[in-house]
Design an enzyme around this catalytic site. Sequence first.
Site, PDB file in Angstrom:
ATOM      1  N   CYS A 341       0.794  -1.227   0.000  1.00 50.19           N
ATOM      2  CA  CYS A 341       0.000   0.000   0.000  1.00 50.19           C
ATOM      3  C   CYS A 341       0.832   1.285   0.000  1.00 50.19           C
ATOM      4  CB  CYS A 341      -0.991   0.037   1.157  1.00 50.19           C
ATOM      5  SG  CYS A 341      -1.619  -1.544   1.678  1.00 50.19           S
ATOM      6  N   ARG A 370       6.180 -11.162   5.809  1.00 50.12           N
ATOM      7  CA  ARG A 370       5.638 -10.980   7.155  1.00 50.12           C
ATOM      8  C   ARG A 370       6.173 -12.075   8.041  1.00 50.12           C
ATOM      9  NH1 ARG A 370      -0.667  -9.480   5.684  1.00 50.12           N
ATOM     10  NH2 ARG A 370      -0.109  -7.815   4.254  1.00 50.12           N
ATOM     11  N   GLN A 388       1.207 -10.963  -3.392  1.00 50.03           N
ATOM     12  CA  GLN A 388      -0.207 -10.583  -3.439  1.00 50.03           C
ATOM     13  C   GLN A 388      -0.585 -10.117  -4.833  1.00 50.03           C
ATOM     14  OE1 GLN A 388      -0.260  -7.406  -0.464  1.00 50.03           O
ATOM     15  NE2 GLN A 388      -1.692  -8.639   0.727  1.00 50.03           N
ATOM     16  N   ASP A 390      -2.199  -7.552  -5.638  1.00 52.32           N
ATOM     17  CA  ASP A 390      -2.654  -6.375  -4.912  1.00 52.32           C
ATOM     18  C   ASP A 390      -3.037  -5.257  -5.874  1.00 52.32           C
ATOM     19  OD1 ASP A 390      -3.187  -4.981  -2.645  1.00 52.32           O
ATOM     20  OD2 ASP A 390      -1.105  -4.731  -2.015  1.00 52.32           O
ATOM     21  N   HIS A 392      -4.447  -0.893  -5.621  1.00 49.48           N
ATOM     22  CA  HIS A 392      -5.021   0.240  -4.901  1.00 49.48           C
ATOM     23  C   HIS A 392      -5.699   1.127  -5.911  1.00 49.48           C
ATOM     24  CE1 HIS A 392      -2.167  -1.444  -2.088  1.00 49.48           C
ATOM     25  NE2 HIS A 392      -3.057  -1.088  -1.190  1.00 49.48           N
ATOM     26  N   LYS A 471     -15.837  -3.036   4.205  1.00 49.76           N
ATOM     27  CA  LYS A 471     -15.262  -3.899   3.170  1.00 49.76           C
ATOM     28  C   LYS A 471     -16.268  -4.911   2.676  1.00 49.76           C
ATOM     29  CE  LYS A 471     -13.482  -7.268   6.437  1.00 49.76           C
ATOM     30  NZ  LYS A 471     -12.466  -8.228   6.778  1.00 49.76           N
ATOM     31  N   HIS A 517      -8.422  -0.750  -1.203  1.00 48.53           N
ATOM     32  CA  HIS A 517      -7.404  -1.812  -1.227  1.00 48.53           C
ATOM     33  C   HIS A 517      -8.142  -3.030  -1.725  1.00 48.53           C
ATOM     34  CE1 HIS A 517      -4.857   0.174   1.962  1.00 48.53           C
ATOM     35  NE2 HIS A 517      -6.024   0.701   2.244  1.00 48.53           N
TER      36      HIS A 517
END
Length: 643
Positions: A341, A370, A388, A390, A392, A471, A517
């Site tokens: 992010c 992580r 990911q 991912d 945005h 979400k 996200h």
Amino acid sequence: MSTPTDRPSICVSLPDGRELALPEGATAADLAAKIGPGLARAALAATVDGEVRDLARPLPDGAEVRLLTERDPEALGVLRHSAAHVLATAVRELVPTAGIGFGPAIDDGFYYDFDVPEPFTPEQVAAIEERMAAVIEADHPFERQVVSRQEACDLFSDDPLKLERLGEIGDDEEITVYRDGPFLDLCRGPHVPSTGRLGHYRLLSAAGAYWRGDERRRMLQRIYGTAFFRAKDLRAHLHRLEEAKKRDHRVLGKRLDLFSVQEEVGAGLVLWHPHGGRVRRIVEDFLRESLVAHGYELVYTPHLASEELYRISGHLDVFAEDMFPAMESGGDRFRMKPMNCPHHFMIYRSQVRSYRDLPLRFAELGTCYRYERSGTLHGMLRVRSFTQDDAHIFIREDQIAEEYQRLLDLGDHLLGVFGYEYRVALSTRPEKAIGDAAVYDAASDRLAGVLRERGLDYELDEGGGAFYGPKVDILVTDALGREWQGGTFQLDFLMPERFGLEYVGRDNRRHQVVVVHRTLLGSMERFIGGLIEHYGGAFPLWLAPVQVRVLPVSEQWEGSAAELVAQLSAVGLRVELDQRDTLGYRIRAAETMKVPYMAIVGEREAEAGTVAVRARGARRKQVAMERGEFVSRLADEVERRVL
RNA sequence: GCUCUGGUAGCUCAGUGGUAGAGCGCUUCCUUGGUAAGGAAGAGGUCGCGGGUUCGAUCCCCGCCCAGAGCUCCA
């Protein structure tokens, strides 16, 4: 309403609207008996004004009563909770000093927690299971009794776990105990009428579990089991467990040579082998193609960043424990990135954005790190380094609804291609939410509106949203009926503020953007780990690491087989020539490796320019085909991503 | 991270206080085979890592690492 008899009576209503008069003090069992002997035998419990209760409890006047038999879903929970008591009864008989924790029914069965000095051995569990049969055989009635706090304290004076629980029961609540034969438990119930109603059960495993689920407290020993009304259902459940074990992505990952995790590399760090790499690349290619078609820009960001970035985002304060420790270099501190992010925000911030630029969609197959606790690691499904899918999305507040429509379109498309069913959940504002509650709620309402508009029967998780925004989650169901996280679309009103993410509006003023996200597949690791289990390793043609094995009957036909290999490769099919050992051996090998098609070439085929095609799992039902036809059929199957 | 269990050949596993075995796989040779394992020979092991006990440890003890089940956690 009173009737002119000397016995006072009550009146209850049934689900079909019928009303029945019963003598005062009549129980649900009495009601069942009055309706008919069949129901009297079949009844297990009842709902009284919507609350599930024992059959033996007196009915209040005017109650709405529904008698529960094994056909009612609520009854299964009652059965399983009763099975937990039978388990505890058996444990107490074998280990009289065992302390008693909780014993609830759960999704697939039940468990009971015991405070015993040593963990249960498999032999003990087997003995307990056997003992349960005796408890069931004895057909002890489950007897409910309301007791005073003092009585309860006396009854459980030697069981500190029960005393602790007792202390939490409010003075306005009824304290009840249930007895079945020798076993007495502090329990709210309800139960089936007697232990004899238990038929088909199985103890499945034993393992440690924290008392009250609190890792700072003592560890109890939990025994898991399952119970069903019918032998058939138990068998089906056990079969499903077996099937799940066979499909375990860690087992298949090794057997199909897809990936490994090795000690020398590190826990939770996945090595993708060539065949796993092929599957991943195909999924990634498909994903990227879909993203571009849906208006995304692909961005790339480094795997590490200055700690300062996570100070701005606030993650360093809250999630430092879950990040790999800092690396120092030239006085700067760097972290492996735990999420993408902030990097994407920095790209957004790199220039002044106009309202005309929005929505702006940055997608990245971003690898994150992580430091997951060691006990949580699990194959490819829970790892310490993952990529990911991912993105945005930067939008104006008025674009929320439209963007969520697009997200749901994309999600529907992607998941459908992989053959997943899914359902959707909306999570709304929690207590701890920051910022303007009205903005949060308005956004939630808009999301709910989008879901309704799409005709989605969504689940509402009230208060389940993040503190920075509501979400929408997509929960996919795989071939074994298990549910996985299949994407999450998260609105964020906080990060735009922290990072100063703005656009210049039509009014020539600066406004804050809203960030979404979103991930569709989750991570490549988790998604492909899930896919392996979903397909049981038998990937559909378009995903299969090896799509065709060409098998010459003998060396003599190798030339003809090689021509076929070339023909198949020429249209981009992943094909191998297998020339080892006997034909039977190679067929077995191809089946074991779950190769979708075997193409067999011998004298007949070489001379006729054909091929004998044997599909995975089709046994001897093979077909002879013109080679050109075979090639174009496979190409078409890949093109259409046939499942 | 916690509790328990485990770690022996590439894989699946057996075994022992006196430095180790099977099946599959791999290599080579024979076989040229028509639909789920043809035959033979051979290579292959720091018995997870580090300490300790012992004349001697893969085996017993301790610590660590990794894995499994469950708990806890998952921005």
